[in-house]
Design a protein around this motif. Structure first.
Motif, PDB file in Angstrom:
ATOM      1  N   ARG A  72      74.781  14.020  17.618  1.00 29.42           N
ATOM      2  CA  ARG A  72      74.341  15.233  17.069  1.00 29.42           C
ATOM      3  C   ARG A  72      74.593  16.469  17.886  1.00 29.42           C
ATOM      4  NH1 ARG A  72      76.075  14.682  12.767  1.00 29.42           N
ATOM      5  NH2 ARG A  72      74.773  16.050  11.194  1.00 29.42           N
ATOM      6  N   THR A  73      74.938  16.349  19.384  1.00 27.72           N
ATOM      7  CA  THR A  73      74.872  17.136  20.307  1.00 27.72           C
ATOM      8  C   THR A  73      75.227  18.840  19.846  1.00 27.72           C
ATOM      9  OG1 THR A  73      75.260  15.410  21.755  1.00 27.72           O
ATOM     10  CG2 THR A  73      75.104  17.611  22.861  1.00 27.72           C
ATOM     11  N   HIS A  74      76.392  18.946  19.171  1.00 31.54           N
ATOM     12  CA  HIS A  74      76.790  20.100  18.819  1.00 31.54           C
ATOM     13  C   HIS A  74      76.622  20.346  17.143  1.00 31.54           C
ATOM     14  CE1 HIS A  74      78.400  20.561  22.736  1.00 31.54           C
ATOM     15  NE2 HIS A  74      78.891  19.356  22.801  1.00 31.54           N
ATOM     16  N   ALA A  75      76.077  19.600  16.562  1.00 30.95           N
ATOM     17  CA  ALA A  75      75.771  19.755  15.226  1.00 30.95           C
ATOM     18  C   ALA A  75      74.889  21.100  14.987  1.00 30.95           C
ATOM     19  CB  ALA A  75      74.929  18.431  14.492  1.00 30.95           C
ATOM     20  N   PRO A  76      75.070  21.834  14.068  1.00 35.06           N
ATOM     21  CA  PRO A  76      74.299  23.094  13.848  1.00 35.06           C
ATOM     22  C   PRO A  76      72.992  22.732  12.923  1.00 35.06           C
ATOM     23  CG  PRO A  76      76.088  23.112  12.234  1.00 35.06           C
ATOM     24  CD  PRO A  76      76.467  22.091  13.211  1.00 35.06           C
ATOM     25  N   PRO A  77      72.253  23.555  13.101  1.00 34.92           N
ATOM     26  CA  PRO A  77      70.588  23.276  12.580  1.00 34.92           C
ATOM     27  C   PRO A  77      70.834  22.965  11.316  1.00 34.92           C
ATOM     28  CG  PRO A  77      70.576  25.349  13.853  1.00 34.92           C
ATOM     29  CD  PRO A  77      71.977  24.902  13.892  1.00 34.92           C
ATOM     30  N   GLN A  78      71.709  23.269  10.383  1.00 35.06           N
ATOM     31  CA  GLN A  78      71.735  23.036   9.024  1.00 35.06           C
ATOM     32  C   GLN A  78      72.335  21.661   8.650  1.00 35.06           C
ATOM     33  OE1 GLN A  78      72.936  25.679  10.440  1.00 35.06           O
ATOM     34  NE2 GLN A  78      75.039  25.940   9.704  1.00 35.06           N
ATOM     35  N   GLU A  79      72.997  21.179   9.637  1.00 33.98           N
ATOM     36  CA  GLU A  79      73.268  19.796   9.543  1.00 33.98           C
ATOM     37  C   GLU A  79      72.478  18.707  10.128  1.00 33.98           C
ATOM     38  OE1 GLU A  79      77.308  19.392  11.033  1.00 33.98           O
ATOM     39  OE2 GLU A  79      78.004  21.107   9.931  1.00 33.98           O
ATOM     40  N   ARG A  80      71.275  19.321  10.616  1.00 33.59           N
ATOM     41  CA  ARG A  80      70.580  18.245  11.436  1.00 33.59           C
ATOM     42  C   ARG A  80      69.478  17.576  10.428  1.00 33.59           C
ATOM     43  NH1 ARG A  80      70.202  19.269  17.891  1.00 33.59           N
ATOM     44  NH2 ARG A  80      72.320  19.898  17.914  1.00 33.59           N
ATOM     45  N   ASN A  81      69.148  18.352   9.292  1.00 33.09           N
ATOM     46  CA  ASN A  81      68.024  17.750   8.502  1.00 33.09           C
ATOM     47  C   ASN A  81      66.719  17.787   9.151  1.00 33.09           C
ATOM     48  OD1 ASN A  81      67.452  17.143   5.675  1.00 33.09           O
ATOM     49  ND2 ASN A  81      67.951  15.056   6.077  1.00 33.09           N
ATOM     50  N   ILE A  82      66.441  19.029   9.554  1.00 33.56           N
ATOM     51  CA  ILE A  82      65.150  18.990  10.458  1.00 33.56           C
ATOM     52  C   ILE A  82      64.249  19.982   9.733  1.00 33.56           C
ATOM     53  CG2 ILE A  82      64.031  20.110  12.493  1.00 33.56           C
ATOM     54  CD1 ILE A  82      65.259  17.450  13.364  1.00 33.56           C
ATOM     55  N   ALA A  83      62.906  19.546   9.566  1.00 30.87           N
ATOM     56  CA  ALA A  83      62.152  20.897   8.913  1.00 30.87           C
ATOM     57  C   ALA A  83      61.282  21.385  10.329  1.00 30.87           C
ATOM     58  CB  ALA A  83      61.243  20.257   8.106  1.00 30.87           C
ATOM     59  N   GLN A  84      61.062  22.832  10.501  1.00 31.67           N
ATOM     60  CA  GLN A  84      60.433  23.360  11.394  1.00 31.67           C
ATOM     61  C   GLN A  84      59.230  24.255  11.165  1.00 31.67           C
ATOM     62  OE1 GLN A  84      63.391  24.262  14.355  1.00 31.67           O
ATOM     63  NE2 GLN A  84      61.637  24.723  16.126  1.00 31.67           N
ATOM     64  N   VAL A  85      58.135  24.106  11.717  1.00 32.69           N
ATOM     65  CA  VAL A  85      57.039  24.975  11.442  1.00 32.69           C
ATOM     66  C   VAL A  85      56.708  25.605  12.698  1.00 32.69           C
ATOM     67  CG1 VAL A  85      54.448  25.168  10.694  1.00 32.69           C
ATOM     68  CG2 VAL A  85      56.031  23.139   9.762  1.00 32.69           C
ATOM     69  N   PHE A  86      56.655  27.123  12.584  1.00 33.15           N
ATOM     70  CA  PHE A  86      56.562  27.811  13.702  1.00 33.15           C
ATOM     71  C   PHE A  86      54.982  28.489  13.803  1.00 33.15           C
ATOM     72  CE2 PHE A  86      60.876  28.281  12.363  1.00 33.15           C
ATOM     73  CZ  PHE A  86      61.480  27.697  13.553  1.00 33.15           C
ATOM     74  N   GLN A  87      54.887  28.918  14.893  1.00 30.45           N
ATOM     75  CA  GLN A  87      53.403  29.572  15.428  1.00 30.45           C
ATOM     76  C   GLN A  87      52.883  30.497  14.180  1.00 30.45           C
ATOM     77  OE1 GLN A  87      53.616  31.224  19.147  1.00 30.45           O
ATOM     78  NE2 GLN A  87      51.644  30.743  19.538  1.00 30.45           N
ATOM     79  N   PHE A  88      53.687  31.185  13.395  1.00 35.42           N
ATOM     80  CA  PHE A  88      53.159  32.300  12.477  1.00 35.42           C
ATOM     81  C   PHE A  88      53.812  31.837  11.223  1.00 35.42           C
ATOM     82  CE2 PHE A  88      53.188  34.381  16.720  1.00 35.42           C
ATOM     83  CZ  PHE A  88      51.803  34.591  16.619  1.00 35.42           C
ATOM     84  N   PRO A  89      53.048  32.189  10.182  1.00 36.38           N
ATOM     85  CA  PRO A  89      53.531  31.595   8.915  1.00 36.38           C
ATOM     86  C   PRO A  89      55.143  32.324   8.463  1.00 36.38           C
ATOM     87  CG  PRO A  89      51.290  32.621   8.825  1.00 36.38           C
ATOM     88  CD  PRO A  89      51.834  32.868  10.149  1.00 36.38           C
ATOM     89  N   VAL A  90      55.867  31.380   7.889  1.00 35.50           N
ATOM     90  CA  VAL A  90      57.051  31.803   7.526  1.00 35.50           C
ATOM     91  C   VAL A  90      57.024  31.493   5.854  1.00 35.50           C
ATOM     92  CG1 VAL A  90      59.465  31.609   7.602  1.00 35.50           C
ATOM     93  CG2 VAL A  90      58.272  31.223   9.716  1.00 35.50           C
ATOM     94  N   ILE A  91      56.594  32.388   5.104  1.00 34.83           N
ATOM     95  CA  ILE A  91      56.444  32.170   3.553  1.00 34.83           C
ATOM     96  C   ILE A  91      56.977  33.359   2.878  1.00 34.83           C
ATOM     97  CG2 ILE A  91      54.507  30.289   3.868  1.00 34.83           C
ATOM     98  CD1 ILE A  91      52.899  32.811   2.892  1.00 34.83           C
ATOM     99  N   TYR A  92      57.024  33.467   1.422  1.00 33.37           N
ATOM    100  CA  TYR A  92      57.609  34.502   0.703  1.00 33.37           C
ATOM    101  C   TYR A  92      56.202  34.887   0.100  1.00 33.37           C
ATOM    102  CZ  TYR A  92      62.180  32.681   1.768  1.00 33.37           C
ATOM    103  OH  TYR A  92      63.373  32.204   2.193  1.00 33.37           O
ATOM    104  N   ASP A  93      56.055  36.047   0.201  1.00 31.79           N
ATOM    105  CA  ASP A  93      54.889  36.712  -0.122  1.00 31.79           C
ATOM    106  C   ASP A  93      54.853  37.032  -1.629  1.00 31.79           C
ATOM    107  OD1 ASP A  93      53.329  36.689   1.782  1.00 31.79           O
ATOM    108  OD2 ASP A  93      53.585  38.725   2.449  1.00 31.79           O
ATOM    109  N   THR A  94      56.320  37.262  -2.220  1.00 32.78           N
ATOM    110  CA  THR A  94      56.298  37.493  -3.687  1.00 32.78           C
ATOM    111  C   THR A  94      56.098  36.164  -4.550  1.00 32.78           C
ATOM    112  OG1 THR A  94      58.877  37.345  -3.220  1.00 32.78           O
ATOM    113  CG2 THR A  94      57.882  39.526  -3.288  1.00 32.78           C
ATOM    114  N   MET A  95      56.125  34.939  -3.878  1.00 29.02           N
ATOM    115  CA  MET A  95      56.121  33.781  -4.705  1.00 29.02           C
ATOM    116  C   MET A  95      54.694  33.577  -4.567  1.00 29.02           C
ATOM    117  SD  MET A  95      59.295  31.454  -3.265  1.00 29.02           S
ATOM    118  CE  MET A  95      61.014  31.834  -3.336  1.00 29.02           C
ATOM    119  N   THR A  96      54.620  32.328  -5.640  1.00 25.99           N
ATOM    120  CA  THR A  96      53.283  31.808  -5.639  1.00 25.99           C
ATOM    121  C   THR A  96      53.229  30.559  -4.629  1.00 25.99           C
ATOM    122  OG1 THR A  96      53.882  30.033  -7.189  1.00 25.99           O
ATOM    123  CG2 THR A  96      52.922  31.915  -8.232  1.00 25.99           C
TER     124      THR A  96
END
Ligand code: ATP
Length: 359
Positions: A72-96
């Motif tokens: 998978r050396t050259h596979a782009p992120p969307q083909e790797r099926n990985i979930a990533q959680v970052f240092q700061f929240p990445v969420i949608y404020d308009t959603m519940t």
């Protein structure tokens, strides 16, 4: 979930002249399917680079990445099926809260009944059940970060979930709770989790296997107990523990006797050390006071005694070097300036040559 194998090195520079140009020096690491791993090390040691190479945000300049044996050396992120959680929240404020948690599943057209079941389960694990219908916009930073964690964990079919210092914005008390919760979640869900942190307590609480990194190198991989009991490198001895391992320059003579400066400090039992200069390592938890009459007792001058809750931390000077040791909380401590005697050699003493553990 996947078994992830990295055989690679990475440099951000176009031309590589020396080791210093590598963010990651050549490494060969396997993350087993379903394991809980922590990448632990000081700022700049290459943790985020390794995480980004796994997720595909960065392509390694040398070598390969395999998921379950597939290149998978050259596979782009969307083909790797990985979930990533970052240092700061990445969420949608308009959603519940519920809609946020469901988003990664809706995106992949998972049937509604399955979404409801999975969101319910994850919300329960993270104590978010009561807030599912609440707008995310009005929540505090730590609640938002819990939603981010939930979004990372909600898809059961990912190759791995990667966490990059996810508890930075969380208040200290909740941090402690979440670390334990993540460990519990790992046991329940059996996902491959890789967690980046510079905080040893976070790494040791969460992970079954910790990879200690320094200057682009994985200096030791092991269980938290391995890292504490048998640091294979002086960096690990010093970095792990609070405070870290005491390290003293000694010399092994041909007769097996160890010398510290001009003083004989004894001969380690059942361990033949190669003659020459060594570093003696002993953790503050194992360094003990002894009588001056005991063979090898090393005199030291007390420079500080501090109560640290469960014990007293004593700082003492041996020549130019300072060492630390823990005394029981209820022990009568020596006074600053007193001369005490220390036993440096014991079953928990380790010996290093050129920073590497002598077997
Ligand atoms: P931190 O905890 O501070 O995030 P880290 O252990 O995650 O540190 P990396 O961010 O992986 O370390 O950085 C490793 C080395 O690579 C550092 O010397 C850093 O300056 C360098 N580096 C990181 N990203 C880039 C980039 N995009 N371009 C050039 N150099 C980079």
């Amino acid at each position: 979930m996947a078994r992830i194998e990295l055989k690679l090195a990475h440099s951000y520079a176009r031309t590589v002249r020396s080791d210093a140009d590598y963010a990651l020096l050549p490494l060969d690491i396997t993350f087993e399917d379903g394991g809980a791993y922590a990448l632990l090390g000081p700022s700049g040691c290459g943790k985020t680079t390794m995480l980004n190479i796994i997720s595909g945000l960065v392509t390694a300049s040398h070598g390969t990445v395999h998921f379950d044996g597939e290149d998978r050396t050259h596979a782009p992120p969307q083909e790797r099926n990985i979930a990533q959680v970052f240092q700061f929240p990445v969420i949608y404020d308009t959603m519940t809260v519920g809609e946020n948690l469901a988003f990664p599943l809706r995106n992949r057209e998972v049937p509604a009944a399955q979404i409801q079941e999975r969101v319910g389960r994850i919300a329960e694990m993270l104590d978010l059940s009561a807030q599912l219908d609440q707008r995310a916009a009005n929540l505090a930073a730590d609640a938002k970060q819990k939603i981010s964690l939930g979004r990372g964990l909600v898809r059961p079919d990912v190759s791995a979930v990667l966490f990059d210092e996810p508890l930075t914005v969380i208040d200290p008390h909740l941090k402690w709770e979440l670390r334990r919760k993540l460990k519990q979640i790992h046991h329940e869900l059996g996902m491959t989790l890789i967690y980046v942190t510079h905080d040893q307590v976070e790494a040791m609480t969460f992970a079954d296997q910790v990879l200690v990194m320094a200057r682009g190198r994985v200096v030791q991989q092991g269980t938290p107990a391995d890292l504490f009991e048998r640091p294979r490198h002086t960096f690990v001895g010093h970095f792990i523990g609070s405070p870290g391992m005491n390290l003293l320059p000694v010399e092994a003579r041909d007769d097996g006797m160890l010398w510290l400066g001009g003083q004989r400090i004894g001969r380690p039992e059942s361990l033949a050390l190669p003659p020459g200069p060594l570093t003696l390592g002993i953790r503050p938890e194992y360094l003990r006071l002894t009588h001056d009459s005991e063979a090898g007792a090393v005199p030291a001058t007390v420079v500080q005694v501090r109560h640290v809750g469960t014990s007293q931390l004593l700082g003492a000077r041996i020549g130019e070097r300072q060492v630390k040791l823990h005394l029981p909380a209820d022990a009568e401590p020596p006074a600053e300036g007193d001369v005490v005697h220390l036993a440096l050699i014991g079953p928990h003493t380790r010996y290093y040559r050129n920073e590497e553990l002598v077997a």
